[in-house]
Design an enzyme around this catalytic site. Structure first.
Site, PDB file in Angstrom:
ATOM      1  N   LYS A 124       3.868  -7.852  -7.449  1.00 10.07           N
ATOM      2  CA  LYS A 124       4.229  -6.456  -7.755  1.00 10.07           C
ATOM      3  C   LYS A 124       5.378  -6.001  -6.837  1.00 10.07           C
ATOM      4  CE  LYS A 124       2.682  -3.813 -10.234  1.00 10.07           C
ATOM      5  NZ  LYS A 124       2.960  -3.492 -11.664  1.00 10.07           N
ATOM      6  N   LEU A 158      -1.907  -8.357 -25.176  1.00  9.19           N
ATOM      7  CA  LEU A 158      -3.355  -8.523 -25.390  1.00  9.19           C
ATOM      8  C   LEU A 158      -3.877  -9.772 -24.683  1.00  9.19           C
ATOM      9  CD1 LEU A 158      -3.846  -7.346 -29.107  1.00  9.19           C
ATOM     10  CD2 LEU A 158      -4.161  -6.043 -26.990  1.00  9.19           C
ATOM     11  N   THR A 164       1.903  -0.329  -7.406  1.00  8.30           N
ATOM     12  CA  THR A 164       0.667  -0.170  -6.628  1.00  8.30           C
ATOM     13  C   THR A 164       0.939   0.071  -5.143  1.00  8.30           C
ATOM     14  OG1 THR A 164      -1.214  -1.484  -5.822  1.00  8.30           O
ATOM     15  CG2 THR A 164       0.658  -2.717  -6.591  1.00  8.30           C
ATOM     16  N   ASP A 165      -0.043   0.667  -4.451  1.00  3.99           N
ATOM     17  CA  ASP A 165       0.064   0.823  -2.993  1.00  3.99           C
ATOM     18  C   ASP A 165      -0.088  -0.523  -2.276  1.00  3.99           C
ATOM     19  OD1 ASP A 165      -2.662   0.426  -3.443  1.00  3.99           O
ATOM     20  OD2 ASP A 165      -3.331   2.176  -2.294  1.00  3.99           O
ATOM     21  N   GLU A 166      -0.588  -1.548  -2.995  1.00  5.93           N
ATOM     22  CA  GLU A 166      -0.873  -2.831  -2.331  1.00  5.93           C
ATOM     23  C   GLU A 166       0.402  -3.526  -1.866  1.00  5.93           C
ATOM     24  OE1 GLU A 166      -4.045  -5.117  -4.119  1.00  5.93           O
ATOM     25  OE2 GLU A 166      -4.834  -3.321  -5.095  1.00  5.93           O
ATOM     26  N   TYR A 211      -1.133 -11.169  -6.080  1.00  4.50           N
ATOM     27  CA  TYR A 211      -0.926  -9.988  -6.934  1.00  4.50           C
ATOM     28  C   TYR A 211       0.062  -9.024  -6.296  1.00  4.50           C
ATOM     29  CZ  TYR A 211      -1.788  -5.236  -8.650  1.00  4.50           C
ATOM     30  OH  TYR A 211      -1.623  -3.947  -9.113  1.00  4.50           O
ATOM     31  N   ARG A 221     -10.665   1.868   0.358  1.00  2.00           N
ATOM     32  CA  ARG A 221      -9.697   2.083  -0.721  1.00  2.00           C
ATOM     33  C   ARG A 221      -9.581   3.598  -0.922  1.00  2.00           C
ATOM     34  NH1 ARG A 221      -9.020  -2.310   0.621  1.00  2.00           N
ATOM     35  NH2 ARG A 221      -8.873  -4.238  -0.576  1.00  2.00           N
TER      36      ARG A 221
HETATM   37  P1  NAD Z   1      -4.863  -3.943 -16.827  1.00  2.00           P
HETATM   38  O1  NAD Z   1      -4.970  -5.367 -16.363  1.00  2.00           O
HETATM   39  O2  NAD Z   1      -6.094  -3.212 -17.226  1.00  2.00           O
HETATM   40  O3  NAD Z   1      -3.843  -3.851 -18.063  1.00  2.00           O
HETATM   41  C1  NAD Z   1      -2.660  -4.590 -18.138  1.00  2.00           C
HETATM   42  C2  NAD Z   1      -2.217  -4.633 -19.592  1.00  2.00           C
HETATM   43  O4  NAD Z   1      -0.987  -5.352 -19.652  1.00  2.00           O
HETATM   44  C3  NAD Z   1      -3.213  -5.361 -20.515  1.00  2.00           C
HETATM   45  O5  NAD Z   1      -3.394  -4.624 -21.694  1.00  2.00           O
HETATM   46  C4  NAD Z   1      -2.523  -6.684 -20.800  1.00  2.00           C
HETATM   47  O6  NAD Z   1      -2.828  -7.209 -22.086  1.00  2.00           O
HETATM   48  C5  NAD Z   1      -1.049  -6.292 -20.716  1.00  2.00           C
HETATM   49  N1  NAD Z   1      -0.169  -7.414 -20.380  1.00  2.00           N
HETATM   50  C6  NAD Z   1      -0.362  -8.370 -19.434  1.00  2.00           C
HETATM   51  N2  NAD Z   1       0.665  -9.228 -19.414  1.00  2.00           N
HETATM   52  C7  NAD Z   1       1.535  -8.796 -20.354  1.00  2.00           C
HETATM   53  C8  NAD Z   1       2.819  -9.241 -20.806  1.00  2.00           C
HETATM   54  N3  NAD Z   1       3.383 -10.340 -20.278  1.00  2.00           N
HETATM   55  N4  NAD Z   1       3.438  -8.560 -21.777  1.00  2.00           N
HETATM   56  C9  NAD Z   1       2.869  -7.467 -22.343  1.00  2.00           C
HETATM   57  N5  NAD Z   1       1.663  -7.006 -21.970  1.00  2.00           N
HETATM   58  C10 NAD Z   1       1.010  -7.654 -20.981  1.00  2.00           C
HETATM   59  O7  NAD Z   1      -4.109  -3.193 -15.649  1.00  2.00           O
HETATM   60  P2  NAD Z   1      -4.170  -1.648 -15.227  1.00  2.00           P
HETATM   61  O8  NAD Z   1      -5.243  -1.474 -14.219  1.00  2.00           O
HETATM   62  O9  NAD Z   1      -4.164  -0.805 -16.451  1.00  2.00           O
HETATM   63  O10 NAD Z   1      -2.772  -1.515 -14.464  1.00  2.00           O
HETATM   64  C11 NAD Z   1      -1.591  -1.090 -15.148  1.00  2.00           C
HETATM   65  C12 NAD Z   1      -0.441  -1.074 -14.162  1.00  2.00           C
HETATM   66  O11 NAD Z   1      -0.743  -0.193 -13.088  1.00  2.00           O
HETATM   67  C13 NAD Z   1      -0.175  -2.437 -13.514  1.00  2.00           C
HETATM   68  O12 NAD Z   1       1.213  -2.598 -13.405  1.00  2.00           O
HETATM   69  C14 NAD Z   1      -0.825  -2.346 -12.141  1.00  2.00           C
HETATM   70  O13 NAD Z   1      -0.147  -3.164 -11.215  1.00  2.00           O
HETATM   71  C15 NAD Z   1      -0.623  -0.868 -11.846  1.00  2.00           C
HETATM   72  N6  NAD Z   1      -1.641  -0.264 -10.952  1.00  2.00           N
HETATM   73  C16 NAD Z   1      -2.984  -0.447 -11.185  1.00  2.00           C
HETATM   74  C17 NAD Z   1      -3.903   0.181 -10.337  1.00  2.00           C
HETATM   75  C18 NAD Z   1      -5.390   0.043 -10.572  1.00  2.00           C
HETATM   76  O14 NAD Z   1      -6.183   0.489  -9.713  1.00  2.00           O
HETATM   77  N7  NAD Z   1      -5.853  -0.503 -11.695  1.00  2.00           N
HETATM   78  C19 NAD Z   1      -3.468   0.961  -9.264  1.00  2.00           C
HETATM   79  C20 NAD Z   1      -2.074   1.120  -9.064  1.00  2.00           C
HETATM   80  C21 NAD Z   1      -1.173   0.511  -9.922  1.00  2.00           C
HETATM   81  P1  TYD Z   2     -10.958  -4.208  -6.869  1.00  2.00           P
HETATM   82  O1  TYD Z   2     -11.615  -3.257  -7.813  1.00  2.00           O
HETATM   83  O2  TYD Z   2     -10.858  -5.655  -7.262  1.00  2.00           O
HETATM   84  O3  TYD Z   2      -9.525  -3.592  -6.492  1.00  2.00           O
HETATM   85  P2  TYD Z   2      -8.452  -4.038  -5.335  1.00  2.00           P
HETATM   86  O4  TYD Z   2      -8.761  -5.402  -4.881  1.00  2.00           O
HETATM   87  O5  TYD Z   2      -7.161  -3.972  -6.116  1.00  2.00           O
HETATM   88  O6  TYD Z   2      -8.548  -3.013  -4.274  1.00  2.00           O
HETATM   89  O7  TYD Z   2     -11.752  -4.155  -5.511  1.00  2.00           O
HETATM   90  C1  TYD Z   2     -11.920  -2.928  -4.795  1.00  2.00           C
HETATM   91  C2  TYD Z   2     -12.591  -3.270  -3.481  1.00  2.00           C
HETATM   92  O8  TYD Z   2     -13.917  -3.726  -3.741  1.00  2.00           O
HETATM   93  C3  TYD Z   2     -11.899  -4.402  -2.733  1.00  2.00           C
HETATM   94  O9  TYD Z   2     -11.937  -4.118  -1.339  1.00  2.00           O
HETATM   95  C4  TYD Z   2     -12.746  -5.624  -3.054  1.00  2.00           C
HETATM   96  C5  TYD Z   2     -14.132  -5.047  -3.219  1.00  2.00           C
HETATM   97  N1  TYD Z   2     -15.022  -5.751  -4.177  1.00  2.00           N
HETATM   98  C6  TYD Z   2     -16.319  -6.111  -3.798  1.00  2.00           C
HETATM   99  O10 TYD Z   2     -16.753  -5.849  -2.650  1.00  2.00           O
HETATM  100  N2  TYD Z   2     -17.115  -6.744  -4.717  1.00  2.00           N
HETATM  101  C7  TYD Z   2     -16.681  -7.063  -5.976  1.00  2.00           C
HETATM  102  O11 TYD Z   2     -17.447  -7.686  -6.755  1.00  2.00           O
HETATM  103  C8  TYD Z   2     -15.350  -6.672  -6.355  1.00  2.00           C
HETATM  104  C9  TYD Z   2     -14.823  -6.975  -7.735  1.00  2.00           C
HETATM  105  C10 TYD Z   2     -14.560  -6.004  -5.423  1.00  2.00           C
END
Ligand code: NAD
Ligand code: TYD
Length: 353
Positions: free
Chosen positions: A163, A34, A133-135, A159, A223
């Protein structure tokens, strides 16, 4: 049977837990620290549901995780827990190293000790699925082919570097110790319960609140967007049928420039909740300073997952983004609960007054 999910109060983990229990009676142990990104409001629908056991703990806390594993004996661990926001990783990378690298290491060690003691049949069936992630692959030029599972890792932000490190650890724990791991590398997600520091929810909420819609740089960064429920279905499929030790790229073949995504959201809001002054929401678009080291383009080649496991996304970008905008309009209570203290602090750090 039981599964243990880490990070299940976050955006993707929360959607995963809700979808899992909507389709199965197999219990979920949900472990989440959390942080600012974890919101129990996301799991409100599960209040009183005996199939969902929430425990506040850090994935790096070996004692707490060991206790949970011994008590509930899950057949799988799915690791969503991470620090996940690129911009925050630029302002303060320490938490990213701590959770994504050291935390994943500790989790792997705790799970390995548990797995080692399982009876042979359970040991063979056990899975550790790492959500990534793809990143990790870095950035693409306009004409490069999309990332496949054999691309080299070239992460560019704190980040993505953290990862990538976690993916390497997961791989090594399989090759060295035999831990039955699976890894998924997914493109950008969007959908319900997305914390509004990320582009899509930020733009929806800023638009409705009459605030600027901040576009970094020229807005032509690309993206590859995937509706979160499609990511969840891919993870279920990989857990069910993925080959141990393999990685699977997950994506929706939806490459969009940021500016086009923002304009699409503006048009949907113009239709669903027009501005009182009759102007379009696009009038709020504002160009701001670019992110340092901003990756230009991400794109995923998801053919392995389709070919080997028969997975395909159910949503197009058009259907998914409409559902998302409608969800935010219908769920203002969730939004106001998550946009308190920590969120406001972040907005003033990143965008100034
Ligand atoms: P998020 O930041 O919304 O959620 C992360 C959760 O992990 C939160 O509930 C946080 O409280 C919990 N957390 C953080 N540190 C912790 C710890 N040390 N121990 C236990 N819990 C912890 O992230 P998300 O967008 O739901 O992403 C989830 C996973 O998917 C991540 O590993 C992220 O790298 C991966 N991912 C995300 C995206 C995206 O577009 N959001 C895309 C590809 C992969
Ligand atoms: P984001 O949602 O932060 O995801 P990621 O960086 O993991 O791709 O951002 C998506 C794209 O949008 C990224 O190219 C950064 C851009 N962006 C903006 O242009 N303005 C904003 O305020 C934010 C948060 C992101």
């Amino acid at each position: 049977m039981t599964i243990l999910v880490s990070g299940g109060a976050g955006f993707i983990g929360g959607n995963f837990v809700l979808d899992w229990l909507a389709g199965s009676d197999e219990a979920v142990i949900n472990v989440d620290k959390l942080t600012y990104a974890g919101n129990l409001d996301t799991l409100k629908l599960l209040e009183g549901d005996v199939r969902h056991i929430f425990v506040r703990a850090d994935i790096g806390d070996r004692e707490a995780i060991c206790r949970l594993l011994m008590e509930h004996e899950p057949r799988a661990v799915i690791n969503f827990a991470a620090e996940s926001h690129v911009d925050r990783s630029i302002h303060g990378p320490g938490d990213f190293i701590q959770t994504n690298v050291v935390g994943t290491f500790n989790l792997l060690e705790t799970v390995r000790a548990y797995w080692n003691e399982l009876p042979a049949d359970e040991k063979g069936a056990f899975r550790f699925l790492h959500v990534s992630t793809d990143e990790v692959y870095g950035t693409l030029e306009a004409n490069d082919p999309p990332f496949s599972e054999t691309n080299t890792f070239e992460p560019n932000s704190p980040y993505s570097a953290s990862k990538a490190a976690s993916d390497h650890l997961v791989r090594a724990w399989h090759h060295t110790y035999g831990l039955p791991v699976l890894t998924t590398n997914c493109s950008n997600n969007y959908g319900p319960y997305h914390f509004p520091e990320k582009l899509i929810p930020l733009v929806i909420l800023n638009a409705l609140n009459g605030k600027p819609l901040p576009i970094y740089g020229d807005g032509q960064q690309i993206r590859d967007w995937l509706y979160v429920k499609d990511h969840c279905s891919a993870i279920r499929r990989v857990l069910e049928a993925g080959k141990v030790g393999e990685t699977y790229n997950v994506g929706g073949w939806n490459e969009k420039a940021n500016l086009d995504v923002v304009k699409t959201i503006c048009s949907l809001l113009d239709e669903l909740q027009p501005r009182a002054d009759g102007q379009g929401y696009a009038a709020q678009i504002t160009y701001v300073t670019d992110r340092p080291g901003h990756d230009r383009r991400y794109a995923i080649d998801a053919r392995k997952l389709e070919r080997e496991l028969g997975w395909k996304p159910a949503e197009t970008f058009e259907s998914g983004i409409r559902k998302t905008v409608e969800w935010y309009l219908a769920n203002q209570a969730w939004v106001s609960n998550v946009t308190s203290g920590a969120y406001r602090e972040w907005v003033s750090t990143q965008y100034g007054a």
